[in-house]
Design an enzyme around this catalytic site. Structure first.
Site, short mmCIF file in Angstrom:
data_model
loop_
_atom_site.label_atom_id
_atom_site.label_comp_id
_atom_site.label_asym_id
_atom_site.label_seq_id
_atom_site.Cartn_x
_atom_site.Cartn_y
_atom_site.Cartn_z
N ASP A 65 0.83 -1.21 0.00
CA ASP A 65 0.00 0.00 0.00
C ASP A 65 0.86 1.26 0.00
O ASP A 65 0.47 2.29 -0.55
CB ASP A 65 -0.93 0.01 1.22
CG ASP A 65 -2.15 -0.86 1.01
OD1 ASP A 65 -2.05 -1.83 0.24
OD2 ASP A 65 -3.20 -0.58 1.60
N CYS A 106 2.08 -7.96 3.44
CA CYS A 106 1.34 -6.71 3.35
C CYS A 106 -0.14 -6.94 3.08
O CYS A 106 -0.58 -8.06 2.80
CB CYS A 106 1.97 -5.81 2.29
SG CYS A 106 1.47 -4.08 2.39
N ASP A 107 -0.88 -5.85 3.10
CA ASP A 107 -2.35 -5.86 3.24
C ASP A 107 -3.08 -6.84 2.34
O ASP A 107 -3.98 -7.55 2.78
CB ASP A 107 -2.91 -4.46 2.97
CG ASP A 107 -2.45 -3.45 3.99
OD1 ASP A 107 -1.48 -3.73 4.71
OD2 ASP A 107 -3.05 -2.37 4.07
N LYS A 108 -2.77 -6.86 1.06
CA LYS A 108 -3.57 -7.65 0.11
C LYS A 108 -3.11 -9.08 -0.01
O LYS A 108 -3.80 -9.91 -0.61
CB LYS A 108 -3.55 -6.98 -1.27
CG LYS A 108 -3.99 -5.52 -1.26
CD LYS A 108 -5.36 -5.32 -0.63
CE LYS A 108 -5.70 -3.86 -0.47
NZ LYS A 108 -4.94 -3.18 0.60
N CYS A 178 3.16 -2.88 8.49
CA CYS A 178 2.95 -1.69 9.33
C CYS A 178 2.67 -2.09 10.78
O CYS A 178 1.86 -2.98 11.04
CB CYS A 178 1.79 -0.86 8.81
SG CYS A 178 1.95 -0.37 7.08
N SER A 466 -7.25 3.56 4.00
CA SER A 466 -6.23 2.72 4.61
C SER A 466 -6.77 2.18 5.93
O SER A 466 -7.54 2.84 6.62
CB SER A 466 -4.96 3.53 4.87
OG SER A 466 -4.12 2.85 5.77
#
Length: 552
Positions: A65, A106-108, A178, A466
């Site tokens: 992201d 990460c996010d996805k 993060c 986000s």
């Protein structure tokens, strides 16, 4: 042909008879989120071989992201999730592999791995590869969330570029996702609550001892899962999604978990309405922890307090404890176990009784829902609001609309002094098809905060936010989206919009006859042509209620 190729890779005739396991490495040199994943592959291969299997590394797209959002106004972020699913299908199904261990970061990546597991239905374990260590800026703790927030202050002129550059150089001191309760850590926790990650494996410090314990245990367990023929669709049952939603509400997880969990349900063929589950459970599930940006606790403190296992143990009376997990035992057995790594439970729950990081059910931090779905004439199919643990923001807001049709136009409006206290700021045309890909609008919200307007206006958008956004009253992912005739696309400057979080409503005060005239004058959204990924995505993406999967 496979034998010829694999012999050239050093496999023996005996190896040909062993289970063939994909090590799904969603890795890239573009971001620190993934920079440690390549080093995990070798030890994982060794663990798989020691257990009697053969591991093959396969790579996928690896969106971050922080990096991938720079181009096309953030439009590539959500569509990259489904691209990863396709990458995994091609490799695992094309080669007829027997199982998968997915290195999630990460996010996805985590939702994509879970979606692929549901689609292919071969034995799968998701390994959450951990959060990044944070740093110190001018004597104070600083992490990626702070950089994200203060970038908005630069956009409004309240912080210098030089100061932000100094902060950004201190914020991240190692690999991983993060360090807050954003989408990445939320989805890692959700994977464990679903039963698709080994109990006790989330959240975890990247390259920390518990991450390596998880890697070794996953290498052994995936071979056993194949022998036992335990498949994702045996685990991704309605009760599993109910457990995951309960966990997300208890931690006030990322709003992005709604569409991701719905997408996993769709791919797994599970008859679950995740949005309805959030609406049903939100009034019942108390907030048990306050990790940044929801409060002052850090993700490493949450891990030290027992992590997801401890959270699920406190939530026990609200969970379906008979749900199976990839470890073999039921969820109920996992959350009460104090056992060695070989059992599939990564760590015991020896946290102090006095720990205040994860509260018990009878002594929660708060009883209001951290994630609220609002509906009304402006969002017939819903919009999502994130609330903090303290919940000291505005609950009800009514005011005239100021309409923008891109985040850049909106940020320019803030800089130009167009935005006034009392307005409801509408960002429309940023949905799944209008963007296409669902534009990322967080920069606009942080710019408002930087301008000192965050608590004096409301924001309503069909774009996405986000998972770290927790500033002001923001209604995101409004559905149906404005570009396909949803009411949000019919709003004009000056129209009165009312948002009431307590009653879970969002309404547009314009007569239906007037809206009908505006809708009739709205040009039809043309299907994009060409072969670009965003064009393909726009032609095939389904609504949020179906998880924004490529099922059209």
């Amino acid at each position: 042909m496979r034998r010829a190729q694999w012999t050239a890779l050093g496999l023996t005739p005996e190896d040909m008879e062993k289970p063939k396991i994909a090590i799904v490495n969603s890795s890239s040199d573009l971001a620190s989120c993934f920079s440690h994943l390549d080093d995990i592959v070798g030890p994982l291969k060794q663990a798989i071989r020691a257990a009697g299997g053969i591991g093959f590394e396969v790579r996928t797209a690896a969106p971050s992201d922080a990096i991938t959002s720079a181009g096309a106004a953030g439009q590539y972020i959500l569509p990259s999730r489904d691209l990863i699913v396709g990458d995994i299908e091609v490799a695992a199904e094309g080669a007829l592999l027997d199982g998968m261990v997915c290195l999630a970061s990460c996010d996805k990546t985590t939702p994509a791995h879970l979606m692929a597991a549901g689609r292919l239905n071969i034995p799968t374990i998701v390994v959450a590869c951990g959060y990044q260590p944070s740093g110190v800026f001018r004597g104070e703790h600083v992490d990626f969330e702070d950089v994200f927030l203060y970038a908005g202050h630069v956009a409004s002129g309240r912080m210098t570029v030089a100061d932000l550059a100094e902060m950004s150089s201190c914020a991240i001191t190692g690999p991983g996702v993060c360090a807050g309760m954003g989408t990445a850590n939320s989805m890692h926790i959700a994977a464990e609550a679903l039963g698709m990650a080994l109990p006790g494996s989330t959240p975890v410090l990247a390259n920390g001892p518990r991450m390596w314990q998880t890697v070794a245990a996953a290498g052994q367990r995936i071979v056993e899962l194949i022998d036992e023929d335990v498949r994702p669709r045996d685990i991704l049952l309605p009760g599993a999604f109910r457990n995951a939603v309960t966990a997300m509400l208890a931690i006030s997880g990322s709003v992005n978990t709604l569409k991701h969990l719905q997408a996993v349900a769709v791919e797994a063929g599970s008859d679950v309405d995740v949005y309805a589950l959030f609406e049903e459970l939100a009034p019942k599930v108390p907030l048990l922890t306050a990790v940044k940006p929801n409060g002052e606790r850090r993700i490493d403190e949450f891990e030290a307090a027992g992590g997801t296992l401890a959270l699920l143990r406190e939530l026990g009376p609200m969970l379906d404890l008979d749900q199976p997990t990839v470890a073999g035992p039921t969820l109920g057995a996992a959350i009460t176990a104090v056992a060695p790594v070989s059992s599939g439970v990564i760590s015991p729950l020896d946290r102090p009784v006095a720990s205040d990081v994860i509260r018990p059910l009878d002594r929660p931090l708060a009883r209001h829902p951290g994630i609220v779905i609002v509906r009304g004439t402006l969002a017939p199919d819903g919009g999502v609001v994130k609330r903090t643990v303290t919940d000291d923001g505005v609950h009800r807001f009514s005011g005239p609309a100021k309409v923008y049709r891109s985040r850049e136009e909106g940020i320019a409006g803030i800089r130009g002094g167009e935005v006034r206290p009392g307005q409801v700021l509408v960002l429309t045309g940023l949905g799944l098809r209008g963007s296409p890909g669902m534009g990322l609008t967080s920069a606009f919200v942080f710019a408002l905060d930087g301008a000192g307007l965050g608590d004096q206006v409301a924001v309503v958008t069909d774009g996405q936010m986000s998972g770290l956004v927790n500033k002001g009253l923001v209604v995101a992912e409004v559905s149906p989206e404005g570009a396909v005739g949803g009411p949000l696309g019919l709003v004009r400057d000056g129209d009165v919009i009312t948002v009431d979080v307590d009653t879970r409503t969002i309404d547009l005060d314009v007569p239906e006859a007037e809206l009908a005239e505006r809708r009739a004058a709205l040009p039809a959204l043309a299907a994009p042509t060409g072969c670009s990924w965003l064009s393909v995505y726009a032609r095939t993406v389904s609504p949020l209620a179906q998880g924004a999967t490529l099922s059209k």
